[in-house]
Design an enzyme around this catalytic site. Structure first.
Site, mmCIF file in Angstrom:
data_model
loop_
_atom_site.group_PDB
_atom_site.id
_atom_site.type_symbol
_atom_site.label_atom_id
_atom_site.label_comp_id
_atom_site.label_asym_id
_atom_site.label_seq_id
_atom_site.Cartn_x
_atom_site.Cartn_y
_atom_site.Cartn_z
ATOM 1 N N LEU A 108 0.869 -1.168 0.000
ATOM 2 C CA LEU A 108 0.000 0.000 0.000
ATOM 3 C C LEU A 108 0.906 1.217 0.000
ATOM 4 C CD1 LEU A 108 -2.754 -0.654 2.749
ATOM 5 C CD2 LEU A 108 -3.104 -0.623 0.286
ATOM 6 N N ASP A 109 0.506 2.283 -0.699
ATOM 7 C CA ASP A 109 1.277 3.523 -0.658
ATOM 8 C C ASP A 109 1.415 3.974 0.794
ATOM 9 O OD1 ASP A 109 1.319 3.536 -3.406
ATOM 10 O OD2 ASP A 109 -0.230 5.078 -3.631
ATOM 11 N N ARG A 110 2.487 4.696 1.057
ATOM 12 C CA ARG A 110 2.758 5.159 2.420
ATOM 13 C C ARG A 110 1.574 5.924 3.025
ATOM 14 N NH1 ARG A 110 7.892 8.904 4.332
ATOM 15 N NH2 ARG A 110 7.274 9.027 6.483
ATOM 16 N N ARG A 156 -5.235 6.798 -7.620
ATOM 17 C CA ARG A 156 -4.981 8.236 -7.482
ATOM 18 C C ARG A 156 -4.927 8.925 -8.845
ATOM 19 N NH1 ARG A 156 0.131 7.955 -3.473
ATOM 20 N NH2 ARG A 156 0.131 10.227 -3.743
#
Length: 320
Positions: free
Chosen positions: A143-145, A246
């Protein structure tokens, strides 16, 4: 700091869980804290042997192999862990599901999945500090930060292989919740755009839409709630590209709230004024076949209180 006891020769017997993987990868995970360069040097010098014979880094382990590791002193840098004890303790509360094969955790926003890129401590390091007796803990996906929510960690190699196969076969279903700018049309249910990674001079990585050179990607969307100037959507990524949801939101003119890379300045300012301090993208649920029981399970991660609080401040609008 007191001297650690004299290092001893170690013997490790390979079991069926670890059979089939390269010895260098196995050693990196088993001998935590030993630099990779040192492991390669020990292999080269014959100080790490398999069944009493010298071996190469690419050797694939076989069930019942006996690995002999010459005495090596590992500098135990416990400072990193101790300064992060509050993070580790908090993670225990975020565990959504755990058995002897898997951990599913509600990853906090702002926490990288692993150390690197100037971060010495990520979620996987924190989990290893939390579960020191676990023989292995490996990320099944990422998962993205800045994204929060369901993250699956394997405790056994067989579970990792099983889940990776499911990801390849697209039998894992991941649903995300995102608060986006403007009024998302209920008719916009699918976004398919080629995505390409670009590295900027600053070293920052951004993803752009490129339908000629980019990788095919697809996200399905459903409107959950319209608000004045914003929409809460559910996103289902059919493919798993970097920053996919995103960029797909941004390209349709509906940037996700407080997205530092792909956001809309005015909308972000409005959301920050209402108290939003993070990217509003949350991995709300994950569904997969359990590696042992073969039953399909679904695990859900609640929104963190700050996101719930923000939604309550927004004015609901009718869905047309």
């Amino acid at each position: 700091m007191t001297d650690s006891p004299r290092p001893q020769v170690r013997f490790i017997t390979v079991d069926s869980e670890d059979a089939g993987q390269r010895i260098d990868n196995f050693l990196v995970k088993t001998l935590k804290g030993v630099p990779k360069s040192m492991l390669y040097r020990l292999l080269r010098k014959g100080e790490i042997r398999v069944n009493k014979k010298r071996t190469k880094p690419e050797y694939k382990l076989v069930d019942e192999d006996i690995i002999r590791v010459a005495p090596i002193r590992v500098s135990e840098n416990t400072n990193t862990v101790s300064t992060q004890l509050n993070v580790v303790a908090n993670l225990e509360k975020q565990i959504l599901f755990e058995d002897d094969r898997l951990i599913v955790i509600n990853k906090p926003s702002g926490m990288a999945v692993h150390g690197g890129s100037g971060l010495s401590f990520g979620l996987i390091e924190a989990l290893r500090a939390l579960r020191p007796d676990a023989r292995m803990l490996e990320l099944v996906h990422r998962l993205d930060r800045d994204t929060s929510g369901c993250l699956v960690v394997a405790k056994k190699r067989s579970a990792l292989r099983h889940l990776h196969e499911q990801l390849r076969n697209k039998t894992v279903q991941k649903f995300y919740h995102a608060l986006v700018k403007g009024r998302w049309s209920t008719k916009l249910t699918r976004v398919a755009e080629g995505l390409k990674k670009n590295d900027l001079k600053s070293g920052e990585r951004v993803v752009v839409v490129d339908n000629i050179n980019g990788k095919e990607s697809e996200t399905r969307f459903k409107v959950l709630q319209h608000y004045k100037n914003a929409t809460l959507v559910r996103a289902f990524p059919v493919t798993g590209r970097t920053h996919q949801i995103r960029v797909h939101c941004q390209t349709k003119g509906h940037s996700i709230a407080c997205d530092a890379k792909y956001g809309h300045e005015d909308f972000d300012l409005e959301m920050k004024t209402l108290g939003l301090k993070r990217l509003f993208l949350h991995a709300a649920s994950i569904e997969f076949i359990h590696p042992l029981s073969n039953e399909r399970i679904k695990i859900e991660a609640p929104l963190e209180p700050s996101l719930e609080k923000l939604l309550k401040k927004l004015t609901k609008a009718d869905v047309h």
